[in-house]
Design an enzyme around this catalytic site. Structure first.
Site, PDB file in Angstrom:
ATOM      1  N   GLU A 291       0.841  -1.205   0.000  1.00 25.73           N
ATOM      2  CA  GLU A 291       0.000   0.000   0.000  1.00 25.73           C
ATOM      3  C   GLU A 291       0.873   1.251   0.000  1.00 25.73           C
ATOM      4  OE1 GLU A 291      -2.357   1.588  -0.752  1.00 25.73           O
ATOM      5  OE2 GLU A 291      -4.214   1.192   0.297  1.00 25.73           O
ATOM      6  N   ASP A 292       0.304   2.338  -0.469  1.00 26.37           N
ATOM      7  CA  ASP A 292       1.032   3.606  -0.414  1.00 26.37           C
ATOM      8  C   ASP A 292       0.947   4.221   0.980  1.00 26.37           C
ATOM      9  OD1 ASP A 292      -1.712   4.070  -0.655  1.00 26.37           O
ATOM     10  OD2 ASP A 292      -1.551   5.483  -2.308  1.00 26.37           O
TER      11      ASP A 292
ATOM     12  N   ASP B 182      -4.250   5.403   6.323  1.00 26.68           N
ATOM     13  CA  ASP B 182      -4.800   6.642   6.876  1.00 26.68           C
ATOM     14  C   ASP B 182      -5.828   6.247   7.956  1.00 26.68           C
ATOM     15  OD1 ASP B 182      -5.309   9.451   6.920  1.00 26.68           O
ATOM     16  OD2 ASP B 182      -6.909   9.237   5.473  1.00 26.68           O
TER      17      ASP B 182
ATOM     18  N   LYS C  54      -0.150   7.213   8.715  1.00 22.63           N
ATOM     19  CA  LYS C  54      -0.583   8.375   9.505  1.00 22.63           C
ATOM     20  C   LYS C  54      -1.311   7.841  10.738  1.00 22.63           C
ATOM     21  CE  LYS C  54      -2.016  11.358   5.661  1.00 22.63           C
ATOM     22  NZ  LYS C  54      -3.223  12.028   5.115  1.00 22.63           N
TER      23      LYS C  54
ATOM     24  N   PHE D 192      -1.984  16.136   4.311  1.00 23.97           N
ATOM     25  CA  PHE D 192      -2.276  15.480   3.042  1.00 23.97           C
ATOM     26  C   PHE D 192      -1.040  15.525   2.164  1.00 23.97           C
ATOM     27  CE2 PHE D 192      -3.999  14.545  -1.069  1.00 23.97           C
ATOM     28  CZ  PHE D 192      -4.914  13.550  -0.759  1.00 23.97           C
TER      29      PHE D 192
ATOM     30  N   ASP E 231      -1.709  10.670  -5.139  1.00 20.38           N
ATOM     31  CA  ASP E 231      -2.329  11.738  -5.921  1.00 20.38           C
ATOM     32  C   ASP E 231      -3.221  12.632  -5.087  1.00 20.38           C
ATOM     33  OD1 ASP E 231      -4.382   9.671  -5.508  1.00 20.38           O
ATOM     34  OD2 ASP E 231      -5.604  10.917  -6.830  1.00 20.38           O
TER      35      ASP E 231
ATOM     36  N   ARG F 126       1.119  12.378  -9.082  1.00 17.55           N
ATOM     37  CA  ARG F 126       1.692  11.039  -8.840  1.00 17.55           C
ATOM     38  C   ARG F 126       3.144  10.944  -9.290  1.00 17.55           C
ATOM     39  NH1 ARG F 126      -2.611   7.555  -7.551  1.00 17.55           N
ATOM     40  NH2 ARG F 126      -4.564   7.964  -8.635  1.00 17.55           N
TER      41      ARG F 126
HETATM   42  P1  IMP Z   1      -7.798   4.724   4.487  1.00 21.61           P
HETATM   43  O1  IMP Z   1      -8.817   3.714   4.095  1.00 21.61           O
HETATM   44  O2  IMP Z   1      -8.405   5.933   5.132  1.00 21.61           O
HETATM   45  O3  IMP Z   1      -6.657   4.150   5.315  1.00 21.61           O
HETATM   46  O4  IMP Z   1      -7.256   5.346   3.160  1.00 21.61           O
HETATM   47  C1  IMP Z   1      -6.285   4.824   2.431  1.00 21.61           C
HETATM   48  C2  IMP Z   1      -6.290   5.465   1.068  1.00 21.61           C
HETATM   49  O5  IMP Z   1      -6.642   6.870   1.093  1.00 21.61           O
HETATM   50  C3  IMP Z   1      -4.878   5.436   0.539  1.00 21.61           C
HETATM   51  O6  IMP Z   1      -4.625   4.224  -0.126  1.00 21.61           O
HETATM   52  C4  IMP Z   1      -4.857   6.640  -0.371  1.00 21.61           C
HETATM   53  O7  IMP Z   1      -5.357   6.280  -1.632  1.00 21.61           O
HETATM   54  C5  IMP Z   1      -5.798   7.622   0.267  1.00 21.61           C
HETATM   55  N1  IMP Z   1      -5.062   8.616   1.090  1.00 21.61           N
HETATM   56  C6  IMP Z   1      -5.068   8.739   2.428  1.00 21.61           C
HETATM   57  N2  IMP Z   1      -4.286   9.754   2.840  1.00 21.61           N
HETATM   58  C7  IMP Z   1      -3.741  10.266   1.712  1.00 21.61           C
HETATM   59  C8  IMP Z   1      -2.809  11.344   1.483  1.00 21.61           C
HETATM   60  O8  IMP Z   1      -2.306  12.050   2.378  1.00 21.61           O
HETATM   61  N3  IMP Z   1      -2.503  11.578   0.182  1.00 21.61           N
HETATM   62  C9  IMP Z   1      -3.007  10.846  -0.849  1.00 21.61           C
HETATM   63  N4  IMP Z   1      -3.866   9.837  -0.677  1.00 21.61           N
HETATM   64  C10 IMP Z   1      -4.239   9.553   0.600  1.00 21.61           C
HETATM   65 MG    MG Z   2      -4.257   3.714  -2.062  1.00 21.56          MG
END
Ligand code: IMP
Ligand code: MG
Length: 173
Positions: free
Chosen positions: A97-98, A101, A129, A150, A157, A163
């Site tokens: 994963e990138d 969050d 995070k 962010f 992106d 990206r």
């Molecule tokens: P989660 O389900 O809230 O953990 O979200 C994960 C997804 O939200 C990541 O795979 C990203 O695609 C997107 N995301 C969360 N924070 C960021 C950020 O700071 N920049 C870009 N994409 C983010």
């Molecule tokens: Mg993602």
């Protein structure tokens, strides 16, 4: 023009990704290791990570996940938009994963994949995070913990832009 501030340089990312690759190589036995990249944000991390691994049995698969709602937060509703086209039963699987969050995406995905009975299932994320976590996720490999900002670049992106940046940058107003 949006303001971009470098949070993690390309050099820092390169060094950390190499360390993560060494750790992964050391942790897994010889034999197939399936890296499952979550589209689209993790494709740059995946491309660099696989080239740090010494084994010749790394296999790459892609999954698409969407969490409804765009902008800067995910809404909590997750669905698989592109599934694997092979069975992972009995395999060592590492989700790539990138960023983690809220944790909503990965807690959903790990539940979905665990039902398919892999031999092992772990997560590698470039960024985390922790302050934003709503759902707990057990992440084995974390590149960098970052503050609640962010970020874009290195695959991540904002509305499909940025990206291509080689550093991780904080996107200002
Ligand atoms: P989660 O389900 O809230 O953990 O979200 C994960 C997804 O939200 C990541 O795979 C990203 O695609 C997107 N995301 C969360 N924070 C960021 C950020 O700071 N920049 C870009 N994409 C983010
Ligand atoms: Mg993602």
């Amino acid at each position: 023009m949006p303001a971009l501030r470098t949070l993690i340089s390309a050099e820092q990312i390169g060094e950390r990704v190499r360390e993560m690759g060494e750790q992964i190589d050391a942790d897994y036995p010889e034999g197939p290791l399936y890296l499952i990249s979550i589209l689209k944000g993790s494709f740059v991390f995946l491309a660099d990570l696989i080239r740090t691994l010494k084994r010749h049995t790394v296999r790459v698969e892609f999954m698409g996940i969407s969490s409804y709602g765009s902008a800067k937060t995910s809404s909590g509703q997750v669905k698989v938009t592109r599934d694997l086209d092979l069975s992972i039963e009995g395999q060592h699987v590492l989700i790539v994963e990138d960023i983690v969050d809220s944790g909503v995406t990965l807690s959903y995905l790990t539940r979905v994949l665990a039902q398919r009975r892999p031999r092992s299932l772990e997560i590698a994320t470039l960024l985390d995070k922790p302050e934003r976590r709503v759902q707990p996720v057990d992440v084995k490999y974390v590149g960098f913990e970052i503050p609640d900002e962010f970020v874009v670049g290195y695959g991540l992106d904002y509305a499909e832009d940025f990206r291509n940046l080689s550093a991780i940058c904080i996107l200002g107003e």
